[in-house]
Enzyme design. Structure first.
Site, PDB file in Angstrom:
ATOM      1  CG  ASP A 119      32.208  15.001   4.137  1.00 17.77           C
ATOM      2  OD1 ASP A 119      32.368  13.888   4.691  1.00 17.77           O
ATOM      3  OD2 ASP A 119      31.678  15.970   4.716  1.00 17.77           O
ATOM      4  CD1 TRP A 120      33.101   8.011   4.876  1.00 24.37           C
ATOM      5  CD2 TRP A 120      34.392   9.813   4.592  1.00 24.37           C
ATOM      6  NE1 TRP A 120      34.392   7.701   5.268  1.00 24.37           N
ATOM      7  CE2 TRP A 120      35.191   8.769   5.107  1.00 24.37           C
ATOM      8  CE3 TRP A 120      35.007  11.033   4.300  1.00 24.37           C
ATOM      9  CZ2 TRP A 120      36.558   8.909   5.370  1.00 24.37           C
ATOM     10  CZ3 TRP A 120      36.365  11.180   4.567  1.00 24.37           C
ATOM     11  CH2 TRP A 120      37.114  10.132   5.087  1.00 24.37           C
TER      12      TRP A 120
END
Ligand SMILES: *[C@@H]1O[C@H](CO)[C@@H](O)[C@H](O)[C@H]1NC(C)=O
Ligand SMILES: *[C@@H]1O[C@H](CO)[C@@H](O)[C@H](O)[C@H]1NC(C)=O
Ligand SMILES: *[C@@H]1O[C@H](CO)[C@@H](O)[C@H](O)[C@H]1NC(C)=O
Ligand SMILES: *[C@@H]1O[C@H](CO)[C@@H](O)[C@H](O)[C@H]1NC(C)=O
Ligand SMILES: *[C@@H]1O[C@H](CO)[C@@H](O)[C@H](O)[C@H]1NC(C)=O
Ligand SMILES: *[C@@H]1O[C@H](CO)[C@@H](O)[C@H](O)[C@H]1NC(C)=O
Ligand SMILES: *[C@@H]1O[C@H](CO)[C@@H](O)[C@H](O)[C@H]1NC(C)=O
Ligand SMILES: *[C@@H]1O[C@H](CO)[C@@H](O)[C@H](O)[C@H]1NC(C)=O
Ligand SMILES: *[C@@H]1O[C@H](CO)[C@@H](O)[C@H](O)[C@H]1NC(C)=O
Ligand SMILES: *[C@@H]1O[C@H](CO)[C@@H](O)[C@H](O)[C@H]1NC(C)=O
Length: 871
Positions: A293-294
């Site tokens: 995920d970012w």
């Protein structure tokens, strides 16, 4: 470092000392030790024989064998936040004509795209209980991404599963039931990938709330925590609940999985070898690639050996210009910390996922939109205002998807109450009341990432959004219907115009339709004190008062709710003046048309994908809203598998509408349950070994060959695989550079020898041991439409596994069948071995217990008219 630590898995395995897993966990909570996650190494490499991947593997192997180390590193590492046109891009391979790969949000349509559709939420799709429709929705979403030049669609969502009804992102996923979510995942993955793009099952795993998912975000809200939230989940609960739908996604051939922000048992998801190496890649046999995920990556070599394959968006934090991988990964391979086979495995997983979905890496269509501007011209590297050029070709990718969206939102609308006012048939006078029926004065896309609640709720907020091409409001569609019918029509599109509202709804012959909503979303936006997660379960903007006020006057009040999950209807649902209640979910762009189709009986409604509790407390779980400075918040999933209806059934807490419930405009009668046992034979644990770790091509070990090439003019802050100095310590920009693998990597982390196969794993079978999916029983039942109109029935098959720690009933199969009045249809359900198994934490395998088991067929989790023994 903790001096003593207990793995939850280990604790659960000795749980015979406790009456139940819950008691065992309670015991744990009283200790001053933290849950910990077992190490599991080495990271599994791709299996050339994996079912459904053989062809992709062969092609990817030939391709990856030609790559240099720097080219492989480019595939694994994002170029940095807003470094290219998509929300995530990795580097390119100019030598072979491979452009940057494009990852884009996702779950309701192409985020930041123009001329794109906005589909219903996953949760609303789940409420259709219609496999074919969920597939068509996924396929439509996939086609639109394909049409924009996107390679990886960042959805669908099975985490959050929906442990907590207030969970901000529950709407992006499907249902707190793992089987319904598993079907949603498999159908959506297949639909997306059939359209020629890679799907990404996210967020893996235990990502059940927004609060404390990131340290920086939490500090911004006055919580100076030291680490992101740890979801503490025991091994049995992990398998029987949270991992289940991911297994279905893997079995459906999903090409990528996104690891989540949270920690699991105090180990970050994107460097947690237990969940990535063991559960996902070994046990489930996942052949695709794991992307972070970012900003969810927190280490370099450690995350590589723990099973991460791609870092997103590539920089350590947004726009630092530095990366845990990129240059660092090149160095880590050259200095022997990360074995070559691991980087080769990352590359082949990424390339094989492209081939599997029909994408040829050397012949990818151009990316024809831009996430950071709607203009035709803009900066290719928006983060640093560099590379001004055409970035958007305004390609209209919507095709005929509006009809799929209209159908999904209508069939996913749940009719919770109807004392006879519905369906509407040329009513004399309709009065529509409430802000939720009308437009947002700022326009349908007026709030950034939909981070507001103005006008009708067609979409919730966060990264799981897309820009509406139009939004049909309930007001406009209902008015159009009224004009056709010569119905008198007036609307008051506000919750606060009481005198006008009162004047309208106290008139004779009025049908008052009151709209109200409750919103939620992703944690980076706070709307009215709801930091992603909802702060309460009531309607917003005095919706309850509006409903109470209207129904105190108008004897024909119909209530429509748009929401991201259950709301409390306790105070007013049984007022006899409220003649109908509908939950219209999060419907997308066709909102008004869909609700009109149901109100007027043109489309048959769906069933609730979650329980409507009478109180907030009745769910037994809640958000952790508070944390102590200087600590890592610990969230113990101590309820085990008992969430949603499993909890209500066990604790007997009050509810209003149960899981699976929903009315139609007809009635059905169930009879004649038949159970037929198959001769599937006994379960055979998998035995044998993997191949030894292969490598593809050779690594040039001369560091000077990795200096920035003369023909690359570096973009500021952009992440490259190259080095700036032939002194690796200087190139790494890491003061602690020079630590040997033995100093910080766990034992076996670099072991390349053949590994034993897990007994629960599939031999070359993504999804786990293939015999788990053997059908053990066929179940049939007759369903008669005893009313006077055609409608869709949703027969539901539940089992009870019979043990003291098992839920009373658990959904295992369902169908949606259209039945004409007076006609009888046959429901055909199946029960697989997995459906009857428990996860045995000692054997580390699925086991069918000796407790007597039953099958139930009926209309909801609490209306199960038919029952039979499973002998
Ligand atoms: C890696 O990607 C960047 C950006 O697309 C590109 O400039 C560079 O040449 C690539 N490196 C290699 C070794 O192909
Ligand atoms: C926690 O730390 C923040 C600073 O990040 C501070 O504003 C806040 O008051 C502290 N809270 C408590 C309860 O000490
Ligand atoms: C390499 O990784 C370390 C953290 O492990 C980081 O501090 C450093 O900035 C990174 N170097 C580069 C060149 O990105
Ligand atoms: C190898 O490179 C990695 C990444 O820069 C670094 O963290 C590690 O300390 C290096 N180890 C050695 C022995 O040089
Ligand atoms: C309209 O209201 C009047 C007065 O209550 C009633 O007599 C009449 O039957 C109603 N007509 C319809 C169509 O509901
Ligand atoms: C619940 O939250 C919503 C949205 O913030 C708010 O409008 C509403 O007043 C709250 N309900 C109660 C009972 O406080
Ligand atoms: C129902 O509506 C009537 C007016 O038609 C009103 O007199 C009555 O009090 C209402 N009942 C309730 C329970 O609100
Ligand atoms: C949150 O925790 C802090 C520190 O333990 C405490 O002072 C505060 O009262 C708590 N706040 C709430 C809303 O529970
Ligand atoms: C947050 O806590 C750390 C120690 O854990 C401390 O060094 C830092 O100053 C704190 N930040 C704020 C804003 O209070
Ligand atoms: C490496 O050097 C290039 C060219 O001087 C520069 O643009 C870039 O920022 C440097 N990168 C790192 C990670 O130091």
């Amino acid at each position: 470092m903790r001096s003593t630590s207990i793995a939850l898995a280990v604790l659960a395995s000795s749980s015979s000392a406790y009456a139940s897993p819950i008691e065992a966990l309670n015991e744990l909570h009283s200790r001053d030790t933290l849950a910990s996650s077992d190490p599991y190494y080495p990271s599994p490499w791709m299996d050339p024989q994996a079912n459904g991947w053989e062809d992709a593997y062969a092609k990817a192997k030939a391709f990856v064998a030609q790559l240099t180390l720097a080219e492989k590193v480019n595939l694994t590492t994002g170029v940095g936040w807003e470094g290219e046109q998509c929300v995530g891009n990795v580097g390119s391979i100019p030598r072979l004509g491979v452009r940057t790969l494009c990852m884009q949000d996702a779950p309701v349509g192409v985020r930041f795209g123009d001329y794109v559709s906005v589909f219903t939420s996953g949760q609303t799709a789940a409420a259709t209980w219609d496999r074919g429709l969920i597939y068509r929705r996924g396929r439509g979403i996939g086609e639109e991404h394909k049409g924009k030049g996107i390679n990886v669609v960042l959805g669908p969502v099975a985490g959050p599963l929906g442990r907590i009804p207030e969970g901000g992102r529950n709407w992006e996923g499907f249902s707190p039931d793992p089987v319904l979510t598993g079907v949603g995942m498999a159908q959506t993955v297949t639909g997306i990938q059939d359209a020629g793009v890679v799907a990404c099952a996210k967020h893996f795993i235990g990502n059940e709330q927004e609060h404390f998912r990131q340290v920086g975000e939490s500090q911004g809200r006055g919580f100076n925590i030291t680490g992101t939230l740890s979801s503490n989940i025991d091994d049995k609960t992990m398998h029987e609940l949270y991992l289940w739908p991911f297994a279905d996604a893997v079995r459906a051939g999903v090409g990528s999985v996104m690891c989540s922000y949270n920690q699991i048992n105090n180990s970050h998801a994107c460097q947690n070898s237990k969940i990535l190496n063991n559960l996902l890649k070994d046990e489930l046999g996942f052949q695709g690639f794991v992307m972070s995920d970012w900003q969810a990556q927190h280490s370099g070599a450690s995350s590589a050996v723990a099973g991460l394959d791609m870092t997103m968006p590539g920089d350590t934090e947004f726009n630092t210009g530095l990366s845990y991988w990129g240059t660092n990964l090149t160095l880590a391979v050259l200095n022997g910390t990360v074995p070559q086979y691991r980087v080769d495995d990352m590359a082949i997983r990424i390339i094989a996922s492209l081939y599997k979905t029909g994408q040829n890496p050397t012949d990818l269509p151009p990316i024809n939109f831009d996430s950071w501007t709607k203009n035709t011209y803009g900066y290719l590297h928006a983060a640093v205002n560099s590379g001004y050029q055409q970035v958007n070709w305004h390609v209209d990718v919507r095709a005929n998807h509006a009809s799929i969206i209209r159908e999904t939102a209508a069939k996913g609308t749940v009719l919770l109450k109807n004392t006879g006012s519905l369906p509407l048939n040329k009513p004399k006078f309709v009065a529509v009341i409430g802000e939720d029926a009308g437009p947002n004065p700022a326009g349908p896309n007026g709030c950034d990432n939909r981070g507001c609640d103005q006008g009708t709720l067609g979409m919730a907020w966060g990264s799981g959004t897309a820009d509406f091409p139009y939004l049909v409001t309930p007001d406009s569609a209902l008015q159009a219907q009224a004009l056709k019918d010569n119905t008198r029509y007036e609307s008051v599109l506000s919750n606060y115009q009481w005198s006008a509202t009162q004047g309208l709804i106290s008139q004779a012959n009025v049908t008052a339709i009151v709209f109200a909503n409750a919103d939620s979303g992703e944690g980076f936006i706070d709307v009215d004190g709801n930091a992603g997660d909802r702060k309460n379960l009531t309607l917003w903007k005095n919706g309850d008062d509006l409903i109470k006020n209207v129904s105190s006057i108008c004897p024909n009040t119909i209530v429509v709710i748009h929401s991201t999950g259950p709301v409390l209807v306790t105070d007013w649902y049984n007022n006899p003046n409220i003649t109908a209640i509908l939950w219209a979910g999060i419907p997308g762009q066709e909102s008004g048309n869909s609700i009109t189709d149901v109100l007027y009986g043109k489309t048959s409604p769906g069933r609730s994908p979650f329980t409507w509790g009478a109180t907030r407390e009745s769910y037994g779980t809640d958000i952790m809203y508070n944390a102590t400075n200087g600590t890592t918040p610990q969230q113990d999933f101590s309820e085990g598998v008992f969430i949603d209806y499993r909890y209500f059934d066990k604790a007997n807490t009050p509810l209003i509408y149960e899981f699976g419930y929903g009315l139609t405009y007809t009635t059905f009668e169930y009879s004649n349950i038949q159970v037929q046992k198959t001769n599937a034979g006994a379960y055979k644990p998998t035995t044998g070994q993997t191949i030894a770790a292969p490598t593809f091509g050779t690594v040039d070990t001369d560091l000077s060959h990795y200096l920035f090439p003369a023909d690359v003019s570096p973009v500021w802050q952009y992440i490259y695989p190259f080095v700036n100095s032939t002194d690796p310590a200087v190139a790494s920009k890491d003061p602690s550079y020079g630590q040997s693998p033995a100093q910080f990597l766990p034992p076996k982390a670099t072991d390349a020898t053949a590994q034993p196969l897990l007994r629960s794993a599939g031999k070359s079978n993504p999804g786990g041991n293939r015999q788990l999916y053997d059908v053990l029983y066929h179940v049939t039942a007759d369903i008669k439409n005893t009313g006077s109109v055609t409608a869709d029935e949703v027969p539901q098959l539940y089992v009870s596994l019979g043990g003291p720690d098992d839920p009373k009933v658990q959904l295992r199969d369902f169908d949606r069948i259209r039945i004409d009045p007076g006609k009888t249809a046959t429901f055909r359900g199946t029960i697989t071995r997995r459906d009857l198994s428990n996860w045995d934490v000692v054997q580390q395998d699925w086991v069918v217990s000796s407790y007597p088991k039953k099958v139930y067929v009926g209309q909801s989790s609490r209306k199960l008219d038919l029952v039979a023994d499973l002998n």
